[in-house]
Structure formats: C-alpha cells, structure tokens
Design an enzyme around this catalytic site. Structure first.
Site, PDB file in Angstrom:
ATOM      1  N   ASP A   1      73.176  -9.145  45.109  1.00 51.78           N
ATOM      2  CA  ASP A   1      74.694  -9.573  44.474  1.00 51.78           C
ATOM      3  C   ASP A   1      73.449 -11.222  44.820  1.00 51.78           C
ATOM      4  O   ASP A   1      72.437 -11.447  43.986  1.00 51.78           O
ATOM      5  CB  ASP A   1      76.027  -9.417  44.931  1.00 51.78           C
ATOM      6  CG  ASP A   1      76.767 -10.145  43.799  1.00 51.78           C
ATOM      7  OD1 ASP A   1      76.679 -10.980  43.155  1.00 51.78           O
ATOM      8  OD2 ASP A   1      78.324  -9.422  44.038  1.00 51.78           O
TER       9      ASP A   1
ATOM     10  N   ASN B   1      72.713 -11.069  38.997  1.00 51.39           N
ATOM     11  CA  ASN B   1      73.581 -11.631  39.501  1.00 51.39           C
ATOM     12  C   ASN B   1      71.746 -12.493  40.345  1.00 51.39           C
ATOM     13  O   ASN B   1      70.362 -12.337  40.037  1.00 51.39           O
ATOM     14  CB  ASN B   1      73.821 -10.813  40.431  1.00 51.39           C
ATOM     15  CG  ASN B   1      75.100 -11.150  40.916  1.00 51.39           C
ATOM     16  OD1 ASN B   1      75.663 -12.357  40.584  1.00 51.39           O
ATOM     17  ND2 ASN B   1      75.396  -9.384  40.372  1.00 51.39           N
TER      18      ASN B   1
ATOM     19  N   ASN C   1      78.818 -15.013  34.985  1.00 49.42           N
ATOM     20  CA  ASN C   1      78.634 -14.649  36.172  1.00 49.42           C
ATOM     21  C   ASN C   1      78.408 -15.741  37.211  1.00 49.42           C
ATOM     22  O   ASN C   1      78.321 -16.595  37.555  1.00 49.42           O
ATOM     23  CB  ASN C   1      78.285 -12.894  35.865  1.00 49.42           C
ATOM     24  CG  ASN C   1      78.204 -11.826  37.636  1.00 49.42           C
ATOM     25  OD1 ASN C   1      79.419 -12.648  37.995  1.00 49.42           O
ATOM     26  ND2 ASN C   1      77.072 -11.949  37.871  1.00 49.42           N
TER      27      ASN C   1
ATOM     28  N   ARG D   1      82.467 -12.311  30.498  1.00 46.34           N
ATOM     29  CA  ARG D   1      82.710 -13.459  31.132  1.00 46.34           C
ATOM     30  C   ARG D   1      81.346 -14.161  31.546  1.00 46.34           C
ATOM     31  O   ARG D   1      80.143 -13.310  31.583  1.00 46.34           O
ATOM     32  CB  ARG D   1      83.311 -13.151  32.221  1.00 46.34           C
ATOM     33  CG  ARG D   1      83.205 -12.053  33.032  1.00 46.34           C
ATOM     34  CD  ARG D   1      83.699 -12.057  34.435  1.00 46.34           C
ATOM     35  NE  ARG D   1      83.752 -11.108  34.868  1.00 46.34           N
ATOM     36  CZ  ARG D   1      82.996 -11.311  36.179  1.00 46.34           C
ATOM     37  NH1 ARG D   1      82.163 -11.986  36.259  1.00 46.34           N
ATOM     38  NH2 ARG D   1      82.797 -10.208  37.254  1.00 46.34           N
TER      39      ARG D   1
ATOM     40  N   GLU E   1      83.107 -16.022  44.511  1.00 49.14           N
ATOM     41  CA  GLU E   1      81.488 -16.213  43.798  1.00 49.14           C
ATOM     42  C   GLU E   1      81.164 -17.250  43.850  1.00 49.14           C
ATOM     43  O   GLU E   1      81.605 -18.405  44.073  1.00 49.14           O
ATOM     44  CB  GLU E   1      81.505 -15.764  42.692  1.00 49.14           C
ATOM     45  CG  GLU E   1      80.786 -14.101  41.991  1.00 49.14           C
ATOM     46  CD  GLU E   1      79.790 -14.397  42.568  1.00 49.14           C
ATOM     47  OE1 GLU E   1      78.618 -15.660  42.992  1.00 49.14           O
ATOM     48  OE2 GLU E   1      78.586 -13.509  43.041  1.00 49.14           O
TER      49      GLU E   1
END
Length: 292
Positions: free
Chosen positions: A198, A148, A103, A101, A18
């Site tokens: 995404d 995202n 992203n 968490r 990522e």
C-alpha cells in the site's frame, strides 16, 4: 531483522485512513478518511486535534509553498486554509469519470505532486498516475488498478509506485527535472506473500518503509528490496506511513476498517486509528508543493 511495535496515538476511527503528511512549518500531521471525506490533523507538541468535512472522497492534503494545503479530492484539487476553513477550487481531477476517485500521492524532490486515481470499487485498469508540475496536471500512466506506494529516492533519481492489486512495487527512472524515463521495472514482488503493498515512504538511508495491507505490518526494504525491519500493528490494514516530528524520527501510520465484518471489527477495535513507531533512522524532509 529488527522488530518494532506501533502504538496507538489517536483513536480517530477512520473507515479508510490514508495520506499522512507532515507539515513541518506548522508542526502538524494531516491525514484523510477517504470514504468519509474527512481531513484530520494532529499537533503532537500540544496534543491539539481537529478535522474538516469535505462532503466527498478526499485522499491527501499536502502543504503548499505559499501557505495552506492542497486537498486532493474525488474530482478536484482544492486549496484549503485550515485556520479559516476557506476552500478554493484549483483544478478538475477526472471530474468527467464517475467511476474513479483519488488515491495515493506524495510531493517529489522538485516540489511537484505525484497523485493517483482508482475505481471506487477497485475496477480493474480504471486507475491512473499523474504529476502536478507547476500547476499543470500531466498523466503519466493509465491502466492501473490500485496505484499506491508513491515515493522518491533521496536524490530524486527514481520514483516508486505499486499496483496493490498485482502485489508489485515498481521503480521508475527520472530525469533531472523529475520526469519518468522509459518504462518502470518491477522492484519488489509481494504477489505470493501475505499482504499487499500500500503506501510507502523513504528514510534518510534510502530504504523504503512499505505498509502491507492485510498483513498488519510496515516493512523496511533496503535498496535491493531486502526486508531489514518490520513494524507490527494490532490491526490488519495499515495503509500508509509518513515521517513526522521535529527530527522526523517518528513514523506515523494510518489504518482502515473498510471491508471488515462485525466480528473482525470487534477483534480489532483500533482499526482505523492513527499509530506511531519511533525509529533510529529518521526520514527525509519533503518539500512543500509549488504551484508556480
């Protein structure tokens, strides 16, 4: 519609690749393996590669205006010097929430960082969207599941983001200082298509390159969200694109093997690797992050 094929550039085998970011001053691409807590880098001109392990989930490393990179981690933002390996804690980030968490994220046209959180098991509504502006972290929106596709129009009039779980990409009007105005509006709906939106980035013509998780493609969407081009990858889970190279005409794409069973991993041996596609329309230079 034009079709491009992505080529493997590095067999890094990320569980969840990522956050690719081009560091123009260093001629270096950074990206993360979120679940392994590893920061990767590549210098295309020399082929030099390297990595650093952080010991917890990390999702992004953006160039800082005064040197080094800011690493967005599971519960904190840190300054990191790749040359010395020195780390410095700057800010807590949802440190009191063990469910979440970090992203997705990207620096906006004002040199401020938009970043997101999500549940470690993609818990519904556990995610949020923030802006780090001159060292102050401001929450912009909550009740998101997998935020995202954070990216910005060339002139900074709009921000985009997606909730991958819903399959929708939103557009949000910004004021002259880059702050959201009113409510975001649905801009592109993939809820009935194959693949989920995404990561994303904007090119020099204002079109969006959007990774479709599960579909093995990165699509180019024009200003009206019409699909004009696609990049095909040999693995199903592309996660995020980023322009890089001297002329910003190379689109790097991170991928993942998270959630794949043994059979799928065997069928897709390049899952989790870094890919590249050379494009006719280059990307936009993204400013370094300003903390002051």
């Amino acid at each position: 519609m034009s079709r491009h094929n992505a080529q493997q550039v590095l067999a890094c085998g990320c569980e969840l690749g990522e956050g690719p970011q081009w560091h123009a001053a260093a001629g270096r691409l950074y990206w993360c393996d979120i679940l392994e807590g590893r920061l990767h880098w590549l210098v295309p001109a020399s082929g030099e590669t390297g990595h650093a392990d952080f010991g917890h989930c990390i999702s992004l490393a953006v160039p800082l205006a005064h040197g080094g990179v800011l690493v967005v981690g599971e519960s904190a933002l840190e300054r990191f010097d790749p040359a010395s390996g020195q780390r410095e804690h700057l800010l807590d980030f949802e440190a009191d929430d063990p469910v979440t968490r970090s992203n997705d994220g990207r620096v906006d046209r004002h040199g401020s960082l938009w970043l997101s959180s999500m549940g470690k098991a993609a818990e519904q509504g556990a995610g949020s969207l923030y802006r780090l502006h001159r060292g102050e972290l401001v929450k912009l929106r909550g009740n998101l599941t997998i935020p995202n596709a954070i990216c910005f129009s060339a002139g900074g009039e709009y921000a985009h983001f997606a909730d991958t779980a819903l399959g929708v990409v939103y557009r949000w009007a910004l004021d002259g200082e880059g702050w959201p105005q009113g409510e975001p509006v649905a801009w592109a709906d993939f809820s009935t298509r194959s693949g989920n939106p995404d990561g994303a980035v904007i090119d020099r013509e204002g079109a969006m390159w959007l990774a479709l998780w599960g579909a093995g493609k990165v699509l180019r969407l024009d200003g009206e969200a019409n699909i004009t081009d696609e990049i095909v990858l040999p693995t199903a889970q592309p996660s995020c694109p980023a322009f890089g190279g001297e002329h910003l005409d190379r689109l790097y794409v991170t991928t993942a093997r998270e959630g794949m069973d043994a059979d799928q991993r065997a069928r897709e041996p390049t899952a989790g690797d870094l890919f590249i596609a050379e494009l006719d329309v280059p990307g936009l230079a993204e400013p370094p992050l300003r903390l002051k």
